[in-house]
Design an enzyme around this catalytic site. Structure first.
Site, short mmCIF file in Angstrom:
data_model
loop_
_atom_site.label_atom_id
_atom_site.label_comp_id
_atom_site.label_asym_id
_atom_site.label_seq_id
_atom_site.Cartn_x
_atom_site.Cartn_y
_atom_site.Cartn_z
N ASP A 129 0.78 -1.23 0.00
CA ASP A 129 0.00 0.00 0.00
C ASP A 129 0.82 1.29 0.00
O ASP A 129 1.12 1.84 -1.03
CB ASP A 129 -0.99 -0.02 1.18
CG ASP A 129 -1.97 -1.16 1.09
OD1 ASP A 129 -1.73 -2.10 0.31
OD2 ASP A 129 -3.00 -1.14 1.78
N GLU A 175 -3.22 -7.52 12.99
CA GLU A 175 -2.81 -7.25 11.62
C GLU A 175 -1.33 -6.89 11.54
O GLU A 175 -0.62 -7.30 10.62
CB GLU A 175 -3.66 -6.10 11.06
CG GLU A 175 -3.39 -5.74 9.63
CD GLU A 175 -4.24 -4.57 9.16
OE1 GLU A 175 -4.31 -4.35 7.94
OE2 GLU A 175 -4.84 -3.87 10.01
#
Length: 824
Positions: A562, A794
């Site tokens: 990202d 995460e």
């Protein structure tokens, strides 16, 4: 030789010029009339040519747009019917609804859906729990044991309420067999009388099948009979609650709901809108208490006039914890059932499956033999189980966008059987995540993993493209922000499925590989065709944000990393190191598959050799001034965010919020990108660096440098001394891959270090030392954070080790199991 080629080109140009001149002279000699006729003919021909060219261009655009939503013509990787009840009865029913706390469905396009909701009664009705939401604030939930097929045990902590959900499947008949649930509830750590608890058990159809309620005393839904195309006849029975010991009867109040379903994605709304507090809980000899229960359903706002999608039948049990409720599903095709799977029979089945799971886990991963204590073995079991319990079956259409089209279009209907990264935040399929998921699942159940990979490859369109994110069906779509619904046809994702396929390859049946191979070739060709870089043997991720002024550094979602810093000003001249390394891996795996099948492997092996050439790799990606491998592109290191001056508000209006805008203080120029982090490690992560590479000592030193990538918790994603370390990308876009520790890349690092430590070379001992330290740091921190918080996360803070991002994240964070097992 080059001079001779240039001379010949020059002679040819002069000859064509003389020929054009002589044609003009001949035309002038013909006279004006003949010249005008020729001009008219020429103009008409030109107009026709332009029209044909425009028509051809339009045809090409239409053809490319049509191919975008045309399935790949190769035979499907997954044989038709292979997920049905006859071909795969052991996997037909499952907990394939990862976005709900507890529920089961069939692997059918129009499945029968079952599930659980609960409500702790209180003033105003309390909070109805159904879908996994981080905002619910549950202190812990997840599967402690789940074998991926027949059995699972989950614990849920909701404030002072403890819930245990258990299920067991029993084979038989022609429709996937029977199954039973047990839900146990009790209050923990609360003084005074326990609040009332309502458990809601429901069954719903999704456009196909019929349901018939069977009531007792007009208020208790004792059973539901029904039929559907793939299930045949069936009976769902709601047994009366008992005390936690499973024997003594428990007083309860009962309510039921029979409603037309506006869609599975709105079941929570249907139940919430049907609640009324006109009901009274009145156990003998105890105070009477008012509570909320389902009443008449009068429809949802905005859904007036919409045809129903199916039917919902719901059984509400209200009781004082503690207590136990069981639900049984019995297939009408089971002829010689030994008895109902409930009570003692269910307890015995659960005990048998528990013992089998623990034995299989130890045989597979050997953590007991490695000396891990029982608490850490239970942690590893929960990590694997949460991934297996997060398997989902989805059906629907993706929404895709091509640069050749003005508007997005729906892709053909498709099915996907896949693990998901997070039940609360990402309960759907992600292409690059899934390759990491299958590294673990391939070790537990190779057949399951092969099936998942085939499902993913069957999503391929005629061009060889697989959308990076799968949002199939209304339930999946309801969990996705609108800006992420579109899948862009030029956007890739790392081909991590090939990592898992490489692990499966030695034992994969040849017929399976033959079905996969045409699609693997098409996928590989698509990457080479659409993600090629500006120079031979270079690659560039497409789909970077074309508006760099919006971001400190424009994101590269296609890479999976990202906001990891790339060239500050996106351009066609970029060379992306990680994609080049992924293509080297892809070439290697395609070559191995081709050799297993007796197919020509030369082109793949030649490409693998070229992309693994350390000399060329250094020439294209070694930044001498940085002492690291790096991306190359149009880059400025003098980029920052500054607060934009606020425009005065109009009279009587509140002042607008100030905004952070990008400021470029030095013009970009072609150069290596000064970002030291995960991308810099890719030649090591995918083991392209030779064991005797002169760059390997520098890369290892970078990994171990605490000012750069090393932390007590794992390798951080961006060096602490990098310009964009922990920098926000926009005012509302916090750092993501700019410092935190991510388990998937740490797994690749450990896998590579283990490989270098096992291979003769000058860095063998150093690699072994780093491997031992990094493995200890990663495992210790994940176990500590799980013990303290109850979840896998995460990502993890590189400064404190604290879990952050979304939770639970039993996607690639569950790779800690393979790290503990040293199974690479």
């Amino acid at each position: 030789m080059a001079g001779e080629r240039r001379r010949r080109v020059g002679d040819g140009l002069r000859e064509r010029t003389r020929e054009r001149g002589s044609r003009r002279e001949r035309e002038q000699q013909r006279g004006p009339g003949r010249g005008r006729t020729a001009l008219v003919v020429t103009a008409a021909a030109a107009a026709l040519a332009l029209g044909l060219a425009a028509a051809a261009a339009e045809w090409n655009r239409w053809s490319a747009a049509a191919r975008l939503v045309t399935p790949h013509p190769a035979p499907p990787a997954l044989p038709p019917g292979s997920t049905g009840p006859l071909a795969s009865p052991h996997r037909f029913w499952g907990t394939y609804r990862p976005h709900v706390y507890f529920g089961m469905k069939t692997r059918s396009p129009r499945a029968l859906v079952t599930g659980l909701m609960w409500l702790q009664q209180g003033e105003g009705g309390g909070s109805l729990r159904h879908t996994c939401e981080q905002g619910d604030g549950l202190s812990r939930y997840g599967w402690l044991m789940h074998d991926g097929e027949n059995f699972g045990v989950q614990e849920i902590h909701d404030g002072g309420l403890f819930l245990k959900t258990e299920f067991v499947k029993r084979p038989g008949g022609e429709h996937g067999g029977d199954w039973s649930w047990r839900v146990t509830a009790r209050m923990e750590g609360t003084g005074g009388p326990a609040p009332l608890l309502s458990l809601f058990f429901y069954v719903a159809t999704d456009g196909q099948g019929t349901l018939e309620p069977h009531l007792e005393n007009k208020s208790r839904l004792a059973a539901v009979t029904g039929t559907s195309e793939e299930l045949g006849d069936f009976t769902l029975t709601f047994l009366r609650p008992t005390a936690e010991n499973g024997e003594d009867p428990k007083y309860a109040s009962y309510n039921y709901l029979d409603a037309a379903s506006p869609g599975l994605h709105r079941l929570t709304e249907v139940v919430r809108s049907s609640l009324s507090n006109r009901f009274v809980f009145a156990p003998p000899g105890k105070p009477r208490r008012r509570f909320f229960a389902v009443d008449t359903f009068r429809g949802l706002p905005g859904a007036v006039g919409e045809p129903p999608r199916g039917r919902l039948l719901l059984h509400q049990v209200t009781l004082e914890p503690s207590g136990t409720v069981e639900v049984t599903f019995e297939s009408g095709s089971v002829a010689d059932r030994p008895g109902r799977l409930a009570g003692g029979a269910l307890s015995a089945a659960l005990a048998q499956h528990t013992a089998a799971f623990e034995q299989r886990f130890e045989e597979t991963f050997g953590l007991g033999r490695k000396g891990f204590p029982a608490s850490q073995r239970r942690f590893a079991q929960a990590a694997l189980s949460d991934m297996l319990g997060g398997m989902g079956y989805f059906h629907g259409r993706s929404l895709v966008q091509s640069p050749l089209q003005e508007h997005p279009v729906p892709a053909p209907e498709a099915a996907l059987f896949t693990a998901v990264p997070s039940r609360s935040f990402f309960p759907r399929g992600f292409l690059w995540d899934e390759g990491f998921h299958q590294l673990l699942l391939a070790r537990w159940d190779p057949a399951l993993s092969r099936e998942v990979i085939a499902h993913w490859l069957d999503l391929m369109n005629a061009e060889g493209w697989i959308p990076r994110e799968q949002i199939l069906g209304e339930e999946a779509r309801a969990k996705v922000p609108p800006e992420f619904l579109l899948q862009h046809s030029e956007t890739a994702n790392p081909p991590t499925l090939l990592l898992a396929l490489q692990r499966l390859l030695p034992d994969a049946p040849l017929p399976y590989l033959r079905r996969l191979f045409p699609r693997l070739r098409a996928w590989y060709d698509w990457y080479n065709r659409t993600q090629a870089g500006p120079l031979p043997l270079t690659f560039r991720w497409r789909g970077r944000d074309p508006h760099p002024e919006r971001f400190l550094n424009p994101k590269t979602l296609a890479s999976g990393l990202d906001d990891y810093p790339r060239a500050s000003h996106p351009s066609p001249d970029e060379r992306h190191l990680d994609l080049r390394c992924w293509m080297a891996l892809a070439s290697r795996v395609l070559g191995e598959v081709a050799e297993r099948l007796g197919e020509p492997s030369g082109p793949y092996r030649e490409m693998e050799q070229a992309l693994s050439d350390n000399r060329l790799l250094e020439q294209l990606h070694w930044a001498q001034e940085l002492g690291a491998f790096a991306d190359y592109g149009n880059h400025s290191s003098a980029v920052g965010l500054r607060w934009q001056r606020v425009v005065p508000a109009a009279p009587g209006r509140p002042p607008p919020d100030p905004q952070l805008v990008r400021e470029v203080r030095e013009a970009p120029r072609p150069r290596f990108v000064g970002a030291l982090g995960y991308v810099s490690l890719f030649p090591l992560l995918l083991q392209l660096l030779r064991p005797d590479s002169p760059r390997l000592p520098t890369v290892l030193a970078t990994m171990r440098n605490e000012r750069q990538l090393w932390t007590p918790f794992g390798l951080r994603s961006l060096a602490r001394d990098s310009p964009l370390y922990m920098q926000r990308n926009t005012q509302h876009d916090p750092p993501y891959w700019r410092g935190p520790v991510w388990v998937n890349i740490n797994y690749l690092a450990l896998r590579a270090l283990h490989g270098y430590a096992s291979t003769n070379g000058p860095q063998r001992e150093r690699a072994a030392e780093l491997y031992r330290e990094l493995r200890h740091n990663l495992v210790a921190n994940l176990y500590r954070q799980y013990t303290e918080s109850g979840f896998l996360w995460e990502q993890y803070s590189d400064s404190t080790g604290r879990g952050q991002g979304c939770h639970p994240f039993a996607g690639w964070s569950a790779l800690v199991v393979l790290v503990m097992a040293e199974d690479y």
